[in-house]
Design a protein around this motif. Structure first.
Motif, mmCIF file in Angstrom:
data_model
loop_
_atom_site.group_PDB
_atom_site.id
_atom_site.type_symbol
_atom_site.label_atom_id
_atom_site.label_comp_id
_atom_site.label_asym_id
_atom_site.label_seq_id
_atom_site.Cartn_x
_atom_site.Cartn_y
_atom_site.Cartn_z
ATOM 1 N N PHE A 274 0.828 -1.201 0.000
ATOM 2 C CA PHE A 274 0.000 0.000 0.000
ATOM 3 C C PHE A 274 0.864 1.254 0.000
ATOM 4 O O PHE A 274 0.584 2.215 -0.732
ATOM 5 C CB PHE A 274 -0.919 -0.016 1.228
ATOM 6 C CG PHE A 274 -1.919 1.113 1.269
ATOM 7 C CD1 PHE A 274 -3.006 1.134 0.411
ATOM 8 C CD2 PHE A 274 -1.777 2.155 2.169
ATOM 9 C CE1 PHE A 274 -3.930 2.166 0.435
ATOM 10 C CE2 PHE A 274 -2.697 3.191 2.225
ATOM 11 C CZ PHE A 274 -3.778 3.197 1.352
ATOM 12 N N TYR B 89 2.299 1.933 -3.473
ATOM 13 C CA TYR B 89 1.322 2.530 -4.378
ATOM 14 C C TYR B 89 1.064 4.008 -4.036
ATOM 15 O O TYR B 89 0.878 4.835 -4.931
ATOM 16 C CB TYR B 89 0.011 1.745 -4.325
ATOM 17 C CG TYR B 89 0.041 0.446 -5.111
ATOM 18 C CD1 TYR B 89 0.513 0.408 -6.413
ATOM 19 C CD2 TYR B 89 -0.428 -0.743 -4.549
ATOM 20 C CE1 TYR B 89 0.534 -0.776 -7.130
ATOM 21 C CE2 TYR B 89 -0.413 -1.923 -5.262
ATOM 22 C CZ TYR B 89 0.079 -1.944 -6.550
ATOM 23 O OH TYR B 89 0.096 -3.121 -7.267
ATOM 24 N N PRO C 227 -4.955 -1.614 3.745
ATOM 25 C CA PRO C 227 -4.937 -3.079 3.604
ATOM 26 C C PRO C 227 -3.541 -3.635 3.880
ATOM 27 O O PRO C 227 -2.531 -3.012 3.562
ATOM 28 C CB PRO C 227 -5.336 -3.301 2.137
ATOM 29 C CG PRO C 227 -5.841 -1.978 1.644
ATOM 30 C CD PRO C 227 -5.145 -0.936 2.453
ATOM 31 N N PHE D 2 -3.451 -7.610 -0.682
ATOM 32 C CA PHE D 2 -3.082 -7.424 -2.088
ATOM 33 C C PHE D 2 -2.656 -8.748 -2.716
ATOM 34 O O PHE D 2 -2.965 -9.029 -3.875
ATOM 35 C CB PHE D 2 -1.948 -6.403 -2.205
ATOM 36 C CG PHE D 2 -2.382 -4.982 -1.977
ATOM 37 C CD1 PHE D 2 -2.891 -4.214 -3.023
ATOM 38 C CD2 PHE D 2 -2.283 -4.405 -0.727
ATOM 39 C CE1 PHE D 2 -3.293 -2.904 -2.821
ATOM 40 C CE2 PHE D 2 -2.682 -3.095 -0.507
ATOM 41 C CZ PHE D 2 -3.190 -2.341 -1.561
ATOM 42 N N HIS E 206 -9.236 4.907 -0.375
ATOM 43 C CA HIS E 206 -8.962 4.285 0.918
ATOM 44 C C HIS E 206 -8.824 5.306 2.046
ATOM 45 O O HIS E 206 -8.189 5.010 3.079
ATOM 46 C CB HIS E 206 -7.688 3.439 0.839
ATOM 47 C CG HIS E 206 -7.885 2.124 0.154
ATOM 48 N ND1 HIS E 206 -8.003 2.015 -1.216
ATOM 49 C CD2 HIS E 206 -7.999 0.851 0.648
ATOM 50 C CE1 HIS E 206 -8.169 0.740 -1.533
ATOM 51 N NE2 HIS E 206 -8.168 0.016 -0.424
ATOM 52 N N LYS F 232 -8.972 -6.536 3.647
ATOM 53 C CA LYS F 232 -9.169 -6.669 2.201
ATOM 54 C C LYS F 232 -8.976 -5.307 1.537
ATOM 55 O O LYS F 232 -9.119 -4.268 2.181
ATOM 56 C CB LYS F 232 -10.572 -7.207 1.891
ATOM 57 C CG LYS F 232 -10.822 -8.628 2.358
ATOM 58 C CD LYS F 232 -12.233 -9.073 2.006
ATOM 59 C CE LYS F 232 -12.499 -10.480 2.509
ATOM 60 N NZ LYS F 232 -13.889 -10.927 2.198
ATOM 61 N N VAL F 233 -8.694 -5.351 0.237
ATOM 62 C CA VAL F 233 -8.574 -4.121 -0.544
ATOM 63 C C VAL F 233 -9.971 -3.625 -0.907
ATOM 64 O O VAL F 233 -10.835 -4.415 -1.287
ATOM 65 C CB VAL F 233 -7.745 -4.369 -1.821
ATOM 66 C CG1 VAL F 233 -7.595 -3.076 -2.627
ATOM 67 C CG2 VAL F 233 -6.369 -4.934 -1.464
#
Length: 265
Positions: free
Chosen positions: A66, A69, A95, A100, A123, A190-191
């Motif tokens: 995460f 990204y 997450p 992922f 998010h 979870k994403v």
């Protein structure tokens, strides 16, 4: 004339007296009163301590995917600016790496840069919310995220179990990583997957192949054939022992009978 002559010396004497230092000291103006002493001004309040989100995510848990990204899309700068806002703050749903890994790698590799950026913005909420505030916040569903008014979430609080529902996933808050105004960071399992980016439910990653069986243990274990052979041998041995026992008993009886006959004779 005599009067004028008498006034002149008197005037000169007065001028001399007035101009003398002694008279000047006597007629000197009184000193000014001392200036009032003011109390010291209070020290300025210390500046609020800002939370470094990159440092927090790098050490708080397995959030490396995460964080990568966030840095790749420059969303980290947006989140950090909001984290420094002491009035509104920010709430992030982060997450774990395993979340992922549970999805196919193509799920994120096929996204455009704009889609990936929107996914990261999805998010977070542009305001600080403690865990206790989610009960009231759930009555305002759907709740807009950083990604925009179209990217919304539905929050539910069932006896303290908080879930964050998107179109294709419904993760729960598994722990509170950090929650001090103006920053709240919550771990989710979870994403979050909005329908604006994913038109269908993204496929899961294939399950890992089972570990190969230990060859040594398989060699040590008896095969079906060897089991049958051992069973047959056991049965044959049992029959042989029974036969030997029968022969011995017959021989004993024969000897006993012959002995009895001999005594009769």
């Amino acid at each position: 004339m005599k009067l004028r002559a008498g006034i002149l010396p008197v005037a000169m004497l007065a001028i001399a007296v007035l101009s003398s230092p002694a008279f000047a000291q006597k007629t000197k103006s009184p000193p000014a009163p001392p200036a009032a002493v003011l109390p010291p001004s209070p020290a300025p309040a210390p500046a609020p301590r800002h939370v470094d989100l990159a440092d927090l995510l790098s050490v708080a848990g397995p959030f490396h995917t995460f964080l990568d990204y966030l840095q790749k899309t420059n969303v980290l700068e947006t989140f950090q600016s909001k984290a420094n806002d002491t009035k509104e703050g920010i709430t992030m749903f982060v997450p774990k790496d395993s979340a992922f890994a549970a999805l196919r790698t193509t799920t994120f590799a096929n996204l455009t840069s704009d889609q990936l950026k929107s996914l990261m913005l999805y998010h977070a909420l542009p305001k600080y919310y403690s865990l206790a505030a989610f009960n009231k916040l759930s009555s305002l569903n759907p709740v807009a995220t950083f990604a925009g008014s179209q990217y919304t979430l539905n929050l539910t609080d069932n006896m303290g179990s908080i879930r964050i529902k998107s179109m294709w996933s419904n993760p729960k808050i598994s722990s509170s990583v950090y929650s001090t105004r103006p920053v709240a960071v919550y771990e989710v399992d979870k994403v979050l997957l909005p329908m604006q980016i994913f038109k269908s439910d993204p496929p899961l990653a294939p399950a890992p192949a089972p570990a190969p069986a230990d060859a040594k243990s398989s060699d040590d274990a008896p095969s079906p054939a060897s089991g049958k052979s051992a069973s047959a041998k056991a049965k044959a041995g049992s029959k042989s022992a029974s036969h030997r026992a029968g022969v011995s008993v017959a021989s004993y009886l024969a000897v006993a009978v012959s002995g009895g006959l001999m005594m009769l004779l």
